[in-house]
Design an enzyme around this catalytic site. Structure first.
Site, PDB file in Angstrom:
ATOM      1  N   GLU A  12     117.538  -5.130   0.816  1.00  0.00           N
ATOM      2  CA  GLU A  12     118.377  -3.954   1.019  1.00  0.00           C
ATOM      3  C   GLU A  12     119.499  -4.253   1.990  1.00  0.00           C
ATOM      4  OE1 GLU A  12     115.517  -1.102   2.366  1.00  0.00           O
ATOM      5  OE2 GLU A  12     115.918  -1.492   4.467  1.00  0.00           O
ATOM      6  N   LYS A  64     121.753  -4.070   5.121  1.00  0.00           N
ATOM      7  CA  LYS A  64     121.508  -3.796   6.534  1.00  0.00           C
ATOM      8  C   LYS A  64     122.803  -3.250   7.109  1.00  0.00           C
ATOM      9  CE  LYS A  64     119.962  -6.067  10.768  1.00  0.00           C
ATOM     10  NZ  LYS A  64     121.057  -5.567  11.601  1.00  0.00           N
ATOM     11  N   ARG A 112     120.425   2.132  15.098  1.00  0.00           N
ATOM     12  CA  ARG A 112     119.087   2.369  14.567  1.00  0.00           C
ATOM     13  C   ARG A 112     118.560   3.689  15.088  1.00  0.00           C
ATOM     14  NH1 ARG A 112     115.157  -1.459  12.976  1.00  0.00           N
ATOM     15  NH2 ARG A 112     113.410  -0.348  12.044  1.00  0.00           N
ATOM     16  N   GLU A 144     119.545   4.077   9.719  1.00  0.00           N
ATOM     17  CA  GLU A 144     120.686   3.571  10.465  1.00  0.00           C
ATOM     18  C   GLU A 144     121.749   4.661  10.466  1.00  0.00           C
ATOM     19  OE1 GLU A 144     120.318   0.480  11.684  1.00  0.00           O
ATOM     20  OE2 GLU A 144     122.313   0.061  12.492  1.00  0.00           O
ATOM     21  N   ARG A 153     116.582   2.305  18.966  1.00  0.00           N
ATOM     22  CA  ARG A 153     115.845   1.069  18.741  1.00  0.00           C
ATOM     23  C   ARG A 153     114.912   0.734  19.887  1.00  0.00           C
ATOM     24  NH1 ARG A 153     117.185  -4.944  17.385  1.00  0.00           N
ATOM     25  NH2 ARG A 153     116.016  -5.839  19.089  1.00  0.00           N
TER      26      ARG A 153
END
Length: 473
Positions: A211, A213, A218, A266, A234
């Site tokens: 997938e 990124k 995050r 994200e 994150r």
DNA sequence: CGTGTCTGCCC
DNA sequence: ATTCTGC
DNA sequence: GCAGAATGGGCAGACACG
């Protein structure tokens, strides 16, 4: 390790009330990460203390530190601590009678000292090692260490873990400290790998899933049964206040049957007028505290890639494919607000290559950002690979079930945008992996070209040489 | 009240 | 985030 | 292979200072 174990044993035995603070100090923090409490003591303070303790002018210390006599973090704290200890012994050897424990002694030391410093003896991971090893020794069982680590990864709260350990013991830890909605779990991180073929070799014969990124921030979004939403970064910081728009979006776009969830995603800056993703830089200019919906200047699109919890049930024990199915079933996609990360599942190299090319192509739709030399400094990292088999140790621990029996892996192809300026130098790096891939290809082309015409190119175009090989400059 | 410094966190 | 180093 | 430590650019926020 032994020292740490002994220290912890001693504290437990002699002054058990100090255990929790000691644990936090060893972990370089003073509270669970999502509570947002910080030391506020950085390099500058440490240098001040060093200067103070050793009677050296602060300017000189700073000057040294800039030049050849660089004092690194560990040495700084050690120097500072030793210096302070020395001063303390000389000037304040007597303790007030009310001081009962070593920790109080430290508090006293801090009080009488104009500058205080907290020596960072070890990182949180080291602490966990020491703590879990100590437990392992104590109960004569190696499993204990892993149990503590697992508990911490799904429930990062030393207050609860320490008290649970002291009262119910390590064996009940999986029951006493388990995943809780509203408490962030340690996120699954990507690992770099050299190239497509490496990845394919590594996962030979196994169906892998790839997938994009995306390059944003995050976020782990918790939606509680009462409609309350919390967003964690994150590093498990609570960043709910920075994204009121995201709170609204997930509340609006979750399906009606969904009453609670933990969404891994994200957050990417997005220009809804131009219909394009913006660079990370744009996102980072957003205010971070108490943002009102009307204050927002930089919009974001949520790129969702995982669902860890749904309707009161944890999905941590499921494999990624299953979790994705739940994800797809639980949200309405809305372009430019919430989209599922582009992905494919395949063991066909060509298909994977296609997705990769598409990711590279996506750079067209993306804006330029400022140079980031460090991203281009010649690393051969091309893909980011995130595989439950590979990464369960550092991400979700194996014991909570992310090692998939059917060997389904997450294979993250770096995708997304970087772009070239008109002059041809690399100006942006939205998705590091793709940029690097591209860079590697350029280099390969270049070196082939050079080796082919080594003889003609005798006068050595040095500019081209440097420019082409080090886009960063 | 602006300016510069410091810290921590994002990547 | 990347990179290097030591285990 | 993994963990740790050192490294970089950039930003908001907290704070001290004049």
């Amino acid at each position: 390790m032994e020292v740490v174990c002994n220290l912890l044993r001693t504290v437990i035995h002699a002054t058990p009330d100090d255990l929790l603070p000691v644990v936090y100090l060893f972990s370089c923090c003073i509270a669970p990460p999502h509570e947002g409490l910080e030391f506020g003591i950085g390099e500058s303070t440490v240098l001040e203390v060093v200067a103070d303790a050793y009677g050296i002018a602060l300017d000189r210390i700073k000057e040294w530190n800039k030049k050849d006599l660089q004092i690194q973090c560990a040495e700084q704290t050690l120097l500072a601590a030793l210096g302070q200890a020395a001063m303390y012994n000389e000037e304040d050897s007597k303790l007030p009678p009310e001081v009962q424990s070593p920790l109080e002694e430290v508090s006293h030391l801090i009080e009488i000292s104009e500058k205080c410093v907290i020596a960072r003896i070890s990182s949180s991971d080291s602490f966990l090692q020491g703590w879990s090893t100590m437990l392992a020794i104590k109960v004569g069982h190696g499993e204990a260490a892993d149990i503590v680590k697992q508990a911490y990864s799904v429930f990062p709260d030393f207050d609860k873990i320490v008290s649970a350990l002291l009262t119910d013991g390590v064996w009940l830890l999986p029951k006493t400290c388990k995943f809780t909605l509203g408490v962030p779990v340690h996120p699954m991180l990507a690992k770099p790998i050299n190239c497509v073929s490496d990845a394919l070799t590594k996962f030979k014969g196994i169906e892998i899933t790839c997938e994009y990124k995306y390059d944003g921030e995050r976020a782990q979004i918790h939606y509680l049964e009462n409609g309350l939403v919390e967003i964690y970064s994150r590093k498990s910081e609570r960043i709910t206040g920075k994204f009121p728009d995201v709170v609204a979006a997930v509340s609006r776009l979750k399906k009606i049957i969904v009453s609670s969830f933990v969404l891994d995603c994200e957050l990417v800056a997005y220009d809804r007028a131009m219909h394009k993703i913006l660079i990370l830089q744009e996102l980072s200019t957003r205010a971070r505290k108490d943002v009102g919906t009307s204050d927002i200047e930089v919009n974001v699109c949520i790129f969702a890639f995982d669902l860890l919890y749904l309707n009161g049930q944890t999905l941590l024990q499921e494999n990624l494919i299953i979790r994705r199915e739940h994800l797809y079933a639980s949200f309405e996609e809305e372009s430019e607000f919430l989209q599922f990360a582009t992905s494919i599942t395949s063991n066909d190299a060509e298909e994977i290559q296609k997705l990769f090319d598409k990711a590279v192509g996506a750079r067209q739709s993306i804006d330029i950002m400022q140079k980031k030399p460090n991203l281009m400094s010649g690393s051969k990292t091309v893909f980011e690979v995130k595989a439950s088999d590979l990464t369960c140790s550092s991400e979700y621990p194996a014991a909570i079930g992310l090692v998939n029996p059917d060997k389904l892996l997450t294979f993250i192809v770096g995708g997304g945008d970087f772009t070239f300026s008109i002059k041809g130098s690399l100006r942006g790096a939205r998705l590091v992996a793709v940029a690097k891939m591209y860079k590697a290809q350029e280099q390969r082309k270049e070196s082939n070209k050079q080796s082919n015409m080594t003889n003609e190119d005798k006068d050595g175009d040095e500019d081209a040489d440097k420019g082409d090989h080090r886009l960063s400059r």
